[in-house]
Design an enzyme around this catalytic site. Structure first.
Site, mmCIF file in Angstrom:
data_model
loop_
_atom_site.group_PDB
_atom_site.id
_atom_site.type_symbol
_atom_site.label_atom_id
_atom_site.label_comp_id
_atom_site.label_asym_id
_atom_site.label_seq_id
_atom_site.Cartn_x
_atom_site.Cartn_y
_atom_site.Cartn_z
ATOM 1 N N CYS A 2 -42.950 57.425 -12.967
ATOM 2 C CA CYS A 2 -43.236 58.781 -12.516
ATOM 3 C C CYS A 2 -43.910 59.600 -13.604
ATOM 4 O O CYS A 2 -43.759 59.327 -14.786
ATOM 5 C CB CYS A 2 -41.936 59.470 -12.129
ATOM 6 N N TRP A 74 -42.946 57.077 -8.654
ATOM 7 C CA TRP A 74 -42.897 55.623 -8.524
ATOM 8 C C TRP A 74 -41.473 55.344 -8.074
ATOM 9 O O TRP A 74 -40.522 55.528 -8.834
ATOM 10 C CB TRP A 74 -43.202 54.979 -9.866
ATOM 11 N N ASN A 100 -38.221 62.898 -13.715
ATOM 12 C CA ASN A 100 -38.406 61.482 -14.063
ATOM 13 C C ASN A 100 -37.068 60.960 -14.547
ATOM 14 O O ASN A 100 -36.356 61.670 -15.241
ATOM 15 C CB ASN A 100 -39.391 61.319 -15.231
ATOM 16 N N GLU A 490 -52.278 32.079 -21.108
ATOM 17 C CA GLU A 490 -52.920 33.015 -20.189
ATOM 18 C C GLU A 490 -53.706 34.122 -20.874
ATOM 19 O O GLU A 490 -54.711 34.564 -20.347
ATOM 20 C CB GLU A 490 -51.925 33.585 -19.176
ATOM 21 N N LYS A 605 -52.970 40.653 -11.321
ATOM 22 C CA LYS A 605 -51.588 41.093 -11.561
ATOM 23 C C LYS A 605 -50.680 40.684 -10.417
ATOM 24 O O LYS A 605 -49.564 40.251 -10.634
ATOM 25 C CB LYS A 605 -51.559 42.613 -11.760
#
Ligand code: F6R
Length: 610
Positions: A2, A74, A100, A490, A605
């Site tokens: 957030c 979020w 938050n 990766e 992702k």
């Protein structure tokens, strides 16, 4: 995660807030909203989705207001929706709050407030704050009301409060969640992150835990938790906008590696009681009776999440004494797995959207299994389709290579093993208490490992020219070796392999030659002597060995070329710490090789295709 912006000055507050929220978009969010004082009323506009949706709803309105608060959410408590988006208001409509963090005792507070007659409009933990402030609000004294309200909050918060009776001020408070004050010219700001206000000012105050701040158009005042006024040091931000997004780090990956102590703390928060030595996983609906009906456990995931599953297998088998298979989701779904209504299936997915993991979940449900999802994203598809959900609370992970999501998944697996073992009685109270106590220390221990970043950086310089690398370990160390080799492959595009150390002599030893790099994890007490014998095997072929072990184990120095030490903890929990130097190694090696660290080639992702 957030984001918060608050503004008080001469400009159009809505413009400043929306622009500030746009600067925080990179952090990930699922809804956004603003509250602005227009005349004598607070107007709240909020929307699920993007800031563009919020702008469309605003439609140019409220542009005359010069004081307001904004938020990107979020989701944590309550799915992404218009109603759950911030700001939240009290019953009178006089008070609006953005927040938050996580209020751990929100259920208890909500029950209290409901009894007092408060009406709630959302499923969030945040809404208890606006009602609690209302409960304590008397004689136009917003500051005292915020002081009282925050004294009742458990958990973490950064919050900003707007009130119709105080059109000349905004009040903010913080505990375990960042909040800054932006110091402008006859204008002041609150923000959770520097990028939100960088366009307007580079002069800031950083609020500390327990502090409450008040801004008007001409001043800022900050008080500590005892109500005493404190003088704050003014800081000047040198970063450009891009560096500010990454908190001053060069890449999201290294920022996220360094966020691990806080992320681990959040995963544990409210779920363990270290004094009582117990774990409290309200999320798992399986009681002892249902658990006694379970014959087998399957842990299903992809990539890094699968590697977390391998650790979960060890932990559950050790503490719950039940057969566990850890499976790659793309294999599980096509091999007619032995799963039925007496199986427990645990799916692990940071994004909660990985196509193979989702298909495995659906397969398991079709066969009647009870499914627990371990995920980082509230409202994700796996969280909606599973029977129970254990959120990892790591905050958004932006770099493609998973780091903080992995270590928090490990914590989730340990918590689950503790919960199941305690319920079934396969784990004694003393043993559970010992593990809980060690888990409580893990965030601090992770911070200590990170202090060695510079040492790993110089090792990585050497590593950047490697052609091949071998990661070896036994037991839990082998599972960590798997994650270490994947990270190196990766992001730095180097060939690396992980082997169960005892398996080397059955073939791979043929590849060990003069100077070949071997990373040997040696944290498992019961297997230590055997591991040292395997290190001697590669030494005898001229390998260049770096050992990873607990502080104080000077013995290993005799067998290897260099040692990376991690703080002592229970061997069972060592993976959370021993993986951190391996994450740092891949990161610094990739930087040295000039690779695109946050967006490695050919990778995405979230893999939502098969
Ligand atoms: C590697 C990595 C991937 C993911 C995998 C599963 O660093 O991030 O291997 O772990 O693609 O993704 P989630 O956890 O979102 O299901």
């Amino acid at each position: 995660m957030c984001g918060i912006v608050g503004y008080l000055g001469k400009k159009s507050a809505v413009e400043v807030l929306v622009e500030g929220l746009e600067r925080l978009e990179y952090r990930g969010y699922d809804s956004a909203g603003i509250a602005a004082l227009e005349g004598s009323a607070i107007e709240i506009v909020k929307s699920k989705g993007k800031i563009a949706d919020l702008k469309a709803k605003l439609n140019g309105n409220l542009s005359g207001s010069t004081i307001g608060i904004g938020h990107t959410r979020w989701a944590t408590h309550g799915r992404p929706s218009d109603a759950n988006a911030h700001p939240h208001r009290d019953c009178t409509g006089k008070i609006a709050v953005v927040h938050n963090g996580i209020i751990e005792n929100y259920q208890e507070l909500k029950e209290f407030l409901l009894e007092e007659g408060h009406i709630f409009l959302s499923e969030t933990d945040t809404e208890v704050i606006s009602h609690l402030i209302e409960h304590y609000y008397k004689d136009n004294d917003l500051f005292t009301a915020v002081q009282y309200a925050t004294s009742r909050l458990e958990g973490s918060y950064a919050l900003v409060v707007l009130c119709t009776d105080c059109p000349d001020r905004l009040i903010a408070a913080r505990k375990d969640s960042p909040l800054i004050v932006g110091l402008g010219d006859e204008e002041y700001f609150f923000a959770s992150d520097i990028p939100a206000i960088l366009k307007h000012t580079r002069r800031i105050n950083i609020l500390d835990d327990g502090e409450i701040a008040l801004i008007t158009s001409s001043k800022v005042e900050v008080y500590n938790s005892t109500g005493k006024k404190v003088a704050k040091k003014e800081m000047y931000v040198e970063w450009d906008a891009e560096a500010a997004e990454k908190g001053g780090y060069d890449h999201f990956m290294i920022k996220e590696i360094h966020e691990q102590p806080q992320a681990l703390q959040k995963t544990l928060s409210g779920r363990i009681h270290s004094e009582k030595g117990i774990v409290d996983l309200k999320e798992v609906s399986l009681d002892a009776e249902k658990l006694r009906n379970i014959n087998n456990v399957a842990i299903v995931a992809c990539g890094t999440a699968y590697h977390a599953g391998l650790i979960g297998k060890y932990a559950i088998e050790k503490l719950v004494r039940i057969p566990v298979e850890a499976d790659i989701a793309s294999e599980f779904r096509y091999r007619n797995p032995l799963i039925d209504d007496r199986s427990l299936v645990i799916v692990i997915s940071q994004s909660g959207e990985t196509a193979d993991t989702l298909a495995a979940l659906r397969e398991a449900k079709k066969r009647g299994a009870h499914v627990i999802a371990v995920t980082n994203v509230v409202g994700s598809t796996v969280s909606r389709e599973a029977d129970d959900v254990l959120y990892t609370w790591a905050g958004p992970e932006i770099a493609v290579a998973s780091t903080k999501a992995y270590t928090t998944q490990l914590v989730a697996m340990y918590l689950l093993a503790l919960d199941l073992g305690t319920k079934l009685g396969t784990l004694s109270q003393e043993k559970a208490a010992e593990i809980v106590k060690a888990l409580a220390e893990i965030p601090n221990n992770a911070a200590k490992v990170l202090e060695q970043a510079e040492k790993v950086k110089s090792w990585a310089k050497e590593a950047s020219v490697w052609k091949d690398a071998f990661f070896i370990g036994r037991g839990l160390d082998w599972a960590v070796a798997m994650e270490g080799q994947l990270k190196l492959k990766e992001i730095s595009y180097m060939h690396a392999e992980a082997y169960a150390a005892g398996e080397l002599k059955h073939g791979t030893l043929a590849l060990i030659e003069e100077r070949i790099p071997v990373i040997a994890l040696a944290t498992q007490e019961e297997l230590y002597d055997k591991m040292v014998s395997n290190i001697e095997e590669v030494n005898a072929r001229g390998a260049n060995v770096t050992g990873v072990t607990f502080e104080g184990n000077k013995e290993l120095e005799k067998a290897v070329n260099q040692v990376i030490y991690i703080p002592e903890t229970l061997p069972l929990l060592a993976p959370i710490l021993s993986v951190i130097p391996l994450q740092l190694l891949s990161y610094y090696a990739a930087v040295e090789r000039g690779c695109d660290v946050d967006k490695p080639r050919n990778l995405a992702k979230s893999v939502t295709v098969e």
